[in-house]
Design a protein around this motif. Sequence first.
Motif, PDB file in Angstrom:
ATOM      1  N   THR A  36       0.859  -1.174   0.000  1.00 52.65           N
ATOM      2  CA  THR A  36       0.000   0.000   0.000  1.00 52.65           C
ATOM      3  C   THR A  36       0.900   1.230   0.000  1.00 52.65           C
ATOM      4  O   THR A  36       1.686   1.412   0.935  1.00 52.65           O
ATOM      5  CB  THR A  36      -0.885   0.017   1.266  1.00 52.65           C
ATOM      6  N   PRO A  37       0.815   2.050  -1.055  1.00 53.45           N
ATOM      7  CA  PRO A  37       1.695   3.231  -1.126  1.00 53.45           C
ATOM      8  C   PRO A  37       1.448   4.186   0.044  1.00 53.45           C
ATOM      9  O   PRO A  37       0.310   4.414   0.440  1.00 53.45           O
ATOM     10  CB  PRO A  37       1.315   3.898  -2.438  1.00 53.45           C
ATOM     11  N   LEU A  38       2.544   4.718   0.565  1.00 55.86           N
ATOM     12  CA  LEU A  38       2.429   5.751   1.592  1.00 55.86           C
ATOM     13  C   LEU A  38       2.362   7.103   0.883  1.00 55.86           C
ATOM     14  O   LEU A  38       2.913   7.269  -0.208  1.00 55.86           O
ATOM     15  CB  LEU A  38       3.639   5.716   2.524  1.00 55.86           C
ATOM     16  N   PRO A  39       1.715   8.085   1.489  1.00 55.97           N
ATOM     17  CA  PRO A  39       1.670   9.416   0.884  1.00 55.97           C
ATOM     18  C   PRO A  39       3.090   9.962   0.698  1.00 55.97           C
ATOM     19  O   PRO A  39       3.993   9.653   1.482  1.00 55.97           O
ATOM     20  CB  PRO A  39       0.899  10.260   1.903  1.00 55.97           C
ATOM     21  N   ASP A  40       3.275  10.776  -0.330  1.00 62.96           N
ATOM     22  CA  ASP A  40       4.593  11.339  -0.620  1.00 62.96           C
ATOM     23  C   ASP A  40       5.159  12.147   0.542  1.00 62.96           C
ATOM     24  O   ASP A  40       6.373  12.226   0.715  1.00 62.96           O
ATOM     25  CB  ASP A  40       4.543  12.222  -1.872  1.00 62.96           C
ATOM     26  N   ASP A  41       4.290  12.721   1.361  1.00 57.97           N
ATOM     27  CA  ASP A  41       4.768  13.542   2.470  1.00 57.97           C
ATOM     28  C   ASP A  41       4.979  12.740   3.757  1.00 57.97           C
ATOM     29  O   ASP A  41       5.348  13.296   4.791  1.00 57.97           O
ATOM     30  CB  ASP A  41       3.833  14.726   2.726  1.00 57.97           C
ATOM     31  N   ALA A  42       4.768  11.427   3.713  1.00 57.81           N
ATOM     32  CA  ALA A  42       4.993  10.576   4.887  1.00 57.81           C
ATOM     33  C   ALA A  42       6.494  10.436   5.125  1.00 57.81           C
ATOM     34  O   ALA A  42       7.266  10.279   4.189  1.00 57.81           O
ATOM     35  CB  ALA A  42       4.365   9.204   4.670  1.00 57.81           C
ATOM     36  N   LEU A  43       6.874  10.486   6.395  1.00 58.48           N
ATOM     37  CA  LEU A  43       8.281  10.370   6.755  1.00 58.48           C
ATOM     38  C   LEU A  43       8.493   9.157   7.662  1.00 58.48           C
ATOM     39  O   LEU A  43       8.918   9.283   8.803  1.00 58.48           O
ATOM     40  CB  LEU A  43       8.767  11.642   7.448  1.00 58.48           C
ATOM     41  N   GLU A  44       8.167   7.996   7.154  1.00 54.70           N
ATOM     42  CA  GLU A  44       8.336   6.754   7.901  1.00 54.70           C
ATOM     43  C   GLU A  44       9.732   6.202   7.650  1.00 54.70           C
ATOM     44  O   GLU A  44      10.226   6.247   6.524  1.00 54.70           O
ATOM     45  CB  GLU A  44       7.306   5.715   7.423  1.00 54.70           C
ATOM     46  N   PRO A  45      10.381   5.659   8.683  1.00 54.58           N
ATOM     47  CA  PRO A  45      11.678   5.020   8.433  1.00 54.58           C
ATOM     48  C   PRO A  45      11.478   3.742   7.626  1.00 54.58           C
ATOM     49  O   PRO A  45      10.589   2.948   7.916  1.00 54.58           O
ATOM     50  CB  PRO A  45      12.220   4.728   9.831  1.00 54.58           C
ATOM     51  N   SER A  46      12.292   3.568   6.592  1.00 55.74           N
ATOM     52  CA  SER A  46      12.202   2.372   5.752  1.00 55.74           C
ATOM     53  C   SER A  46      12.965   1.237   6.412  1.00 55.74           C
ATOM     54  O   SER A  46      14.118   1.391   6.797  1.00 55.74           O
ATOM     55  CB  SER A  46      12.801   2.644   4.372  1.00 55.74           C
ATOM     56  N   GLU A  47      12.298   0.096   6.533  1.00 55.62           N
ATOM     57  CA  GLU A  47      12.943  -1.082   7.113  1.00 55.62           C
ATOM     58  C   GLU A  47      13.679  -1.887   6.049  1.00 55.62           C
ATOM     59  O   GLU A  47      14.526  -2.709   6.370  1.00 55.62           O
ATOM     60  CB  GLU A  47      11.900  -1.943   7.814  1.00 55.62           C
ATOM     61  N   LEU A  48      13.340  -1.647   4.799  1.00 51.90           N
ATOM     62  CA  LEU A  48      13.957  -2.346   3.685  1.00 51.90           C
ATOM     63  C   LEU A  48      14.039  -1.380   2.509  1.00 51.90           C
ATOM     64  O   LEU A  48      13.070  -0.676   2.212  1.00 51.90           O
ATOM     65  CB  LEU A  48      13.102  -3.564   3.298  1.00 51.90           C
ATOM     66  N   ILE A  49      15.202  -1.323   1.866  1.00 49.46           N
ATOM     67  CA  ILE A  49      15.394  -0.448   0.712  1.00 49.46           C
ATOM     68  C   ILE A  49      15.740  -1.308  -0.495  1.00 49.46           C
ATOM     69  O   ILE A  49      16.670  -2.122  -0.438  1.00 49.46           O
ATOM     70  CB  ILE A  49      16.501   0.593   0.971  1.00 49.46           C
ATOM     71  N   LEU A  50      14.954  -1.142  -1.560  1.00 48.21           N
ATOM     72  CA  LEU A  50      15.167  -1.890  -2.796  1.00 48.21           C
ATOM     73  C   LEU A  50      15.703  -0.948  -3.873  1.00 48.21           C
ATOM     74  O   LEU A  50      15.415   0.253  -3.851  1.00 48.21           O
ATOM     75  CB  LEU A  50      13.857  -2.524  -3.257  1.00 48.21           C
ATOM     76  N   PRO A  51      16.444  -1.488  -4.828  1.00 48.95           N
ATOM     77  CA  PRO A  51      17.024  -0.638  -5.870  1.00 48.95           C
ATOM     78  C   PRO A  51      15.967  -0.062  -6.808  1.00 48.95           C
ATOM     79  O   PRO A  51      14.854  -0.584  -6.915  1.00 48.95           O
ATOM     80  CB  PRO A  51      17.964  -1.579  -6.626  1.00 48.95           C
ATOM     81  N   ALA A  52      16.356   0.982  -7.495  1.00 48.11           N
ATOM     82  CA  ALA A  52      15.499   1.592  -8.514  1.00 48.11           C
ATOM     83  C   ALA A  52      15.345   0.619  -9.681  1.00 48.11           C
ATOM     84  O   ALA A  52      16.201  -0.248  -9.896  1.00 48.11           O
ATOM     85  CB  ALA A  52      16.118   2.899  -8.996  1.00 48.11           C
TER      86      ALA A  52
END
Length: 92
Positions: free
Chosen positions: A56-72
């Motif tokens: 579920t996409p988060l709003p662009d202005d949400a500042l949640e810490p990412s627990e997992l980062i995937l490449p572009a």
Amino acid sequence: MIVRIMGEGQVRLDDSHFPELNKLDDELLAEVESGDLDGFRRTLGALLAAVRTLGTPLPDDALEPSELILPAPDATIDEVRAMLTEDGLIPD
């Protein structure tokens, strides 16, 4: 879990989806290790598409810490190789 796709934004992803994502991640790891560029492109696209579809996409202005980062989506095989751990991109 909050997942960031570099250059796109964040999605909230239920833990129940990780077995499916781990299968794609294992394929991606094997393709990076073998240098299979066509397989790498296909599987990276499938992995990111699954995250977008299942999350579920988060709003662009949400500042949640990412627990997992995937490449572009346009990341190179070398860029993804630098992001990999022994478990791949997604921890088991």
